[in-house]
Design an enzyme around this catalytic site. Structure first.
Site, PDB file in Angstrom:
ATOM      1  N   ASP A 179      12.207   9.667  36.625  1.00 50.71           N
ATOM      2  CA  ASP A 179      12.842   8.340  36.232  1.00 50.71           C
ATOM      3  C   ASP A 179      12.666   7.476  37.123  1.00 50.71           C
ATOM      4  OD1 ASP A 179      13.401   9.698  33.766  1.00 50.71           O
ATOM      5  OD2 ASP A 179      15.399   8.939  33.848  1.00 50.71           O
ATOM      6  N   ARG A 225       3.213  -6.665  36.949  1.00 48.33           N
ATOM      7  CA  ARG A 225       2.923  -5.490  37.497  1.00 48.33           C
ATOM      8  C   ARG A 225       2.020  -4.705  36.707  1.00 48.33           C
ATOM      9  NH1 ARG A 225       7.032  -4.068  41.413  1.00 48.33           N
ATOM     10  NH2 ARG A 225       8.912  -5.324  41.329  1.00 48.33           N
ATOM     11  N   HIS A 251      -1.562  -0.231  35.633  1.00 46.63           N
ATOM     12  CA  HIS A 251      -1.641   0.833  36.553  1.00 46.63           C
ATOM     13  C   HIS A 251      -1.635   2.085  35.627  1.00 46.63           C
ATOM     14  CE1 HIS A 251       1.165  -1.410  39.127  1.00 46.63           C
ATOM     15  NE2 HIS A 251       0.122  -1.747  39.423  1.00 46.63           N
ATOM     16  N   LYS A 276       4.205   7.466  29.784  1.00 48.16           N
ATOM     17  CA  LYS A 276       5.586   6.816  30.035  1.00 48.16           C
ATOM     18  C   LYS A 276       6.331   6.432  29.056  1.00 48.16           C
ATOM     19  CE  LYS A 276       3.435   4.775  34.295  1.00 48.16           C
ATOM     20  NZ  LYS A 276       2.776   3.497  34.769  1.00 48.16           N
ATOM     21  N   TYR A 311      11.665   3.358  33.597  1.00 49.66           N
ATOM     22  CA  TYR A 311      10.700   4.065  32.664  1.00 49.66           C
ATOM     23  C   TYR A 311      10.671   5.833  33.141  1.00 49.66           C
ATOM     24  CZ  TYR A 311       7.779   2.748  36.650  1.00 49.66           C
ATOM     25  OH  TYR A 311       7.475   2.411  38.162  1.00 49.66           O
ATOM     26  N   LYS A 326      -2.016  -5.306  46.135  1.00 53.52           N
ATOM     27  CA  LYS A 326      -2.573  -4.128  45.434  1.00 53.52           C
ATOM     28  C   LYS A 326      -3.173  -4.746  44.158  1.00 53.52           C
ATOM     29  CE  LYS A 326      -0.690  -0.863  43.401  1.00 53.52           C
ATOM     30  NZ  LYS A 326       0.124   0.446  43.083  1.00 53.52           N
ATOM     31  N   ASP A 327      -2.425  -5.248  43.335  1.00 52.96           N
ATOM     32  CA  ASP A 327      -2.780  -5.574  41.890  1.00 52.96           C
ATOM     33  C   ASP A 327      -3.665  -6.804  42.077  1.00 52.96           C
ATOM     34  OD1 ASP A 327      -1.114  -3.706  40.887  1.00 52.96           O
ATOM     35  OD2 ASP A 327       0.419  -4.983  40.160  1.00 52.96           O
TER      36      ASP A 327
END
Length: 194
Positions: free
Chosen positions: A52, A63, A66, A76, A136, A173-174
């Protein structure tokens, strides 16, 4: 709980049964037994969640999108426990009739909805409220070496994020993920990801 099938097979919206009165409300946020009874027949397999996670973000944070590369792919089950997010799953399975298509759902602390994102999909969200707390469940442990992503601001995906993407707050990163057209997916519709 009610399971709502979406336009893409195995991408599911889950609405728990909420019991409310003058004191507030109560609901089961997750029951493995009920998940197995109602979701496993749709997926043709069971899901065993092992980790979790929780994040807190402010308005405008995006975000994603991914995923975890094989052999550490993840399903997820996500929800927003404070505030509101637009949550999105994008099909990135080579050979899929819905490759590059997405399902978007608003998850809020008021609607208590959950969103099931299967393996072979990229996942992301945009924060629509002042702040949002997002939780999640994953059916595989996180492996940093298996991190992958596609650009969350790829216009070709046709996602209406409901916030101005030129002002979105992204991690470094994104900002470096490839556009879908330049992306070599590690997933194939003909390979069993479970």
């Amino acid at each position: 709980m009610e399971v709502i099938q979406t336009a893409i097979k195995d991408v599911l919206i889950i609405e728990p049964q909420v019991f409310g009165d003058a004191r507030g409300y109560f609901f089961e946020s997750f029951s493995q037994r009920e998940f197995d009874e109602k979701v496993a027949p749709i997926l043709d397999h069971t899901i065993n969640f092992v980790q979790d996670n929780e994040s807190m973000s402010k308005y405008g944070v995006m975000r994603g999108l991914h995923f975890q590369r094989p052999p550490y792919t993840q399903s997820k089950l996500v929800r927003c426990v404070k505030g509101a997010v637009l949550d999105v799953a994008v099909d990135i399975r080579k050979g899929s009739p819905t490759f590059g298509q997405h399902v978007a759902v608003e998850l809020t602390e008021e609607n208590h909805r959950q969103f099931f994102v299967p393996r072979g999909f990229a996942h992301g969200f945009a924060v629509l409220s002042e702040t949002a707390v997002f939780q999640y469940k994953c059916d595989e442990f996180y492996h940093p070496e298996a991190d992958g992503g596609i650009s969350i601001v790829d216009d070709s995906l046709g996602i209406d994020w409901r916030i101005p993407t030129d002002k979105a707050l992204l991690s470094e990163k994104d900002t470096k993920h490839a556009l879908l057209k330049d992306f070599d997916s590690p997933f194939d519709i003909n390979i069993d990801l479970y």
